[in-house]
Design a protein around this motif. Structure first.
Motif, PDB file in Angstrom:
ATOM      1  N   LYS A  81     -21.500 -23.652-129.631  1.00 33.06           N
ATOM      2  CA  LYS A  81     -21.963 -22.659-130.599  1.00 33.06           C
ATOM      3  C   LYS A  81     -22.111 -21.292-129.926  1.00 33.06           C
ATOM      4  O   LYS A  81     -22.777 -21.164-128.905  1.00 33.06           O
ATOM      5  CB  LYS A  81     -23.296 -23.092-131.194  1.00 33.06           C
ATOM      6  N   ASN A  82     -21.481 -20.294-130.481  1.00 33.86           N
ATOM      7  CA  ASN A  82     -21.592 -18.901-130.053  1.00 33.86           C
ATOM      8  C   ASN A  82     -21.037 -18.636-128.650  1.00 33.86           C
ATOM      9  O   ASN A  82     -21.136 -17.531-128.144  1.00 33.86           O
ATOM     10  CB  ASN A  82     -23.046 -18.411-130.106  1.00 33.86           C
ATOM     11  N   GLY A  83     -20.469 -19.650-127.990  1.00 34.00           N
ATOM     12  CA  GLY A  83     -19.899 -19.429-126.670  1.00 34.00           C
ATOM     13  C   GLY A  83     -20.909 -19.080-125.597  1.00 34.00           C
ATOM     14  O   GLY A  83     -20.591 -18.382-124.639  1.00 34.00           O
ATOM     15  N   LEU A  84     -22.169 -19.566-125.720  1.00 30.87           N
ATOM     16  CA  LEU A  84     -23.234 -19.160-124.811  1.00 30.87           C
ATOM     17  C   LEU A  84     -23.852 -20.358-124.095  1.00 30.87           C
ATOM     18  O   LEU A  84     -24.271 -21.325-124.725  1.00 30.87           O
ATOM     19  CB  LEU A  84     -24.324 -18.409-125.586  1.00 30.87           C
ATOM     20  N   TYR A  85     -23.897 -20.269-122.748  1.00 33.66           N
ATOM     21  CA  TYR A  85     -24.606 -21.241-121.923  1.00 33.66           C
ATOM     22  C   TYR A  85     -25.846 -20.576-121.324  1.00 33.66           C
ATOM     23  O   TYR A  85     -25.787 -19.414-120.921  1.00 33.66           O
ATOM     24  CB  TYR A  85     -23.725 -21.714-120.755  1.00 33.66           C
ATOM     25  N   ARG A  86     -26.948 -21.346-121.209  1.00 36.17           N
ATOM     26  CA  ARG A  86     -28.177 -20.805-120.617  1.00 36.17           C
ATOM     27  C   ARG A  86     -28.672 -21.727-119.508  1.00 36.17           C
ATOM     28  O   ARG A  86     -28.707 -22.952-119.666  1.00 36.17           O
ATOM     29  CB  ARG A  86     -29.254 -20.627-121.679  1.00 36.17           C
ATOM     30  N   GLY A  87     -29.053 -21.136-118.387  1.00 36.15           N
ATOM     31  CA  GLY A  87     -29.513 -21.902-117.240  1.00 36.15           C
ATOM     32  C   GLY A  87     -31.013 -22.145-117.272  1.00 36.15           C
ATOM     33  O   GLY A  87     -31.751 -21.484-118.005  1.00 36.15           O
ATOM     34  N   PHE A  88     -31.461 -23.084-116.418  1.00 31.80           N
ATOM     35  CA  PHE A  88     -32.895 -23.375-116.350  1.00 31.80           C
ATOM     36  C   PHE A  88     -33.261 -24.010-115.017  1.00 31.80           C
ATOM     37  O   PHE A  88     -32.430 -24.551-114.294  1.00 31.80           O
ATOM     38  CB  PHE A  88     -33.316 -24.305-117.490  1.00 31.80           C
ATOM     39  N   ILE A  89     -34.568 -23.929-114.706  1.00 27.61           N
ATOM     40  CA  ILE A  89     -35.211 -24.735-113.675  1.00 27.61           C
ATOM     41  C   ILE A  89     -36.252 -25.591-114.383  1.00 27.61           C
ATOM     42  O   ILE A  89     -37.023 -25.084-115.206  1.00 27.61           O
ATOM     43  CB  ILE A  89     -35.912 -23.876-112.604  1.00 27.61           C
TER      44      ILE A  89
END
Length: 199
Positions: free
Chosen positions: A63-71
């Motif tokens: 969706k929307n071409g968006l990846y989000r990182g996390f710890i």
């Protein structure tokens, strides 16, 4: 996947809808709460902090071409979004993507990973340390993938290119974030595997 000195391994289901920290000695699982509809776990350090990235899915596609990182540490998430990444990015056709994709975390809590953004037509990488970001690109200009980071600031990964005969070639590299020194990693000839030309 990642493995630390506490016998903890990061794992996820094949469809990426479930994520776990698995103890390979006790054979027990800790299931992580999902941030999005899909989540990929990568490295884990000796404090049992985990890095990875997540994304949403719509009609079976990103969706929307968006990846989000996390710890992830002790039940809590901290989002990792490099400032160059546009969080309002939207490409329903998935022709381009944006995102921060962490791949490893060391025992100091420093993180490495990939950056994907529209301003660059090759993959760059990042080093993150307590709110400070550094973008890392190889002097050759080739696409770079960083996969591992130790406590001394050494990271390892690979460069990718297609040679004159159409073969995909991957070259191992090491980089020190403090000295900014690059080293090309080579295997002994007897370890090298013949490449297969794509059809």
């Amino acid at each position: 996947y990642g493995l630390n000195d506490n016998n903890k391994v990061t794992m996820h289901s094949v469809d990426l809808t479930n994520a776990y920290i698995y103890d390979i000695v006790d054979e027990t699982y800790d299931k992580l709460p999902l941030l999005g509809k899909r989540m990929f776990l990568a490295g884990i350090n000796n404090n049992n902090s985990v890095v990875g990235f997540y994304w949403d899915v719509e009609n079976g596609r990103l969706k929307n071409g968006l990846y989000r990182g996390f710890i992830y540490t002790n039940g809590s998430y901290v989002l990792l979004d490099h400032p160059i990444v546009n969080l309002n990015f939207s490409d329903p056709d998935w022709d381009t993507v944006e995102g921060t994709l962490p791949t490893d975390i060391n025992n100091k809590g420093q993180v490495v990973g990939y950056l994907w953004h529209r301003d660059s037509d090759i993959s760059e990488c990042f080093f993150y340390d307590k709110g400070t970001w550094k973008v890392i690109s190889h002097p050759s200009g080739l696409p770079l993938e960083i996969e591992g980071l130790n406590d001394y600031g050494y990271m390892v990964g690979s460069l990718h290119y297609v040679d004159d005969e159409g073969y995909d070639v991957y070259v191992g590299v090491r980089y020190n974030v403090h000295t900014e020194e690059w080293l090309t990693l080579t295997l002994p000839e007897e370890w090298q595997v013949s490449a297969v030309k794509p059809t």
